[in-house]
Design a protein around this motif. Structure first.
Motif, PDB file in Angstrom:
ATOM      1  N   ILE A  57       0.851  -1.185   0.000  1.00  0.00           N
ATOM      2  CA  ILE A  57       0.000   0.000   0.000  1.00  0.00           C
ATOM      3  C   ILE A  57       0.888   1.235   0.000  1.00  0.00           C
ATOM      4  O   ILE A  57       1.778   1.374   0.846  1.00  0.00           O
ATOM      5  CB  ILE A  57      -0.917   0.027   1.232  1.00  0.00           C
ATOM      6  CG1 ILE A  57      -1.745  -1.254   1.316  1.00  0.00           C
ATOM      7  CG2 ILE A  57      -1.828   1.251   1.207  1.00  0.00           C
ATOM      8  CD1 ILE A  57      -2.515  -1.409   2.614  1.00  0.00           C
ATOM      9  N   SER A  58       0.653   2.134  -0.951  1.00  0.00           N
ATOM     10  CA  SER A  58       1.420   3.373  -1.012  1.00  0.00           C
ATOM     11  C   SER A  58       1.123   4.219   0.222  1.00  0.00           C
ATOM     12  O   SER A  58      -0.028   4.412   0.594  1.00  0.00           O
ATOM     13  CB  SER A  58       1.063   4.159  -2.273  1.00  0.00           C
ATOM     14  OG  SER A  58       1.735   5.399  -2.282  1.00  0.00           O
ATOM     15  N   SER A  59       2.185   4.726   0.839  1.00  0.00           N
ATOM     16  CA  SER A  59       2.018   5.560   2.024  1.00  0.00           C
ATOM     17  C   SER A  59       1.740   7.019   1.658  1.00  0.00           C
ATOM     18  O   SER A  59       1.284   7.787   2.495  1.00  0.00           O
ATOM     19  CB  SER A  59       3.264   5.486   2.903  1.00  0.00           C
ATOM     20  OG  SER A  59       4.391   5.957   2.195  1.00  0.00           O
ATOM     21  N   VAL A  60       1.968   7.378   0.409  1.00  0.00           N
ATOM     22  CA  VAL A  60       1.771   8.756  -0.032  1.00  0.00           C
ATOM     23  C   VAL A  60       0.280   9.046  -0.138  1.00  0.00           C
ATOM     24  O   VAL A  60      -0.450   8.354  -0.846  1.00  0.00           O
ATOM     25  CB  VAL A  60       2.463   9.011  -1.390  1.00  0.00           C
ATOM     26  CG1 VAL A  60       2.183  10.417  -1.892  1.00  0.00           C
ATOM     27  CG2 VAL A  60       3.964   8.773  -1.265  1.00  0.00           C
ATOM     28  N   GLY A  61      -0.177  10.039   0.591  1.00  0.00           N
ATOM     29  CA  GLY A  61      -1.571  10.454   0.542  1.00  0.00           C
ATOM     30  C   GLY A  61      -2.521   9.635   1.392  1.00  0.00           C
ATOM     31  O   GLY A  61      -3.712   9.921   1.428  1.00  0.00           O
TER      32      GLY A  61
END
Length: 121
Positions: free
Chosen positions: A73-77
Motif C-alpha cells: 500500500i502506497s504511504s503517499v496520501g
C-alpha cells in the motif's frame, strides 16, 4: 527528521505502485465509546495498492494460509497507517489485515506499507 534517502525511496515506491497497482480502500472500524455506547463507525480511506498472492513456499498453513495476500500500500496520501484490524478492499474482495510492516527505516518516513491480508469473514 526525515532522511532524504527514505523520502526518495517513498517516491519510488509510490511511482511503482501507481504504475502497476490499483485503486483500493483501507477501512478502519472504530469501536463504540465505552461509556456512551453506540454503533461502531466504519471509515473508508482511499488507497493505491498492489495485491499479490504468496508463493507456495511461504504458505505454512499457520502464519500464512492459502488465500492470504501480500498487499503493498502506497504511504503517499494515505491518512492512516494500516494496522491489524483494518480491512483492505482489493480486486473486489475484503481482506482483514492480520500482520503488517510500516517500513519506517528511519523511524519517521513510511516508505511503503506491506500487510498480510486474509479474506474477511
Amino acid at each position: 527528521m526525515e532522511t532524504p534517502l527514505y523520502v526518495r525511496l517513498q517516491a519510488t515506491a509510490q511511482r511503482l505502485i501507481a504504475k502497476y497497482g490499483q485503486a483500493g480502500v483501507v477501512t478502519r472500524l472504530t469501536p463504540p465509546d465505552p461509556v456512551l455506547g453506540g454503533e461502531p463507525v466504519s471509515t473508508p480511506y482511499p488507497a493505491t495498492l498492489v495485491p499479490m498472492a504468496y508463493e507456495a513456499r511461504y504458505i505454512d498453513g499457520t502464519n500464512i494460509r492459502t488465500g492470504d495476500m501480500q498487499i503493498y500500500i502506497s504511504s503517499v496520501g494515505l491518512a492512516i497507517e494500516p494496522t491489524v484490524g483494518d480491512v483492505v478492499t482489493a480486486n473486489g474482495t475484503d481482506y482483514a489485515i492480520v500482520n503488517g510492516d510500516p517500513n519506517k527505516y528511519d523511524g519517521v518516513t513510511p516508505v511503503v506499507f506491506i500487510v498480510q491480508g486474509r479474506i474477511a469473514a
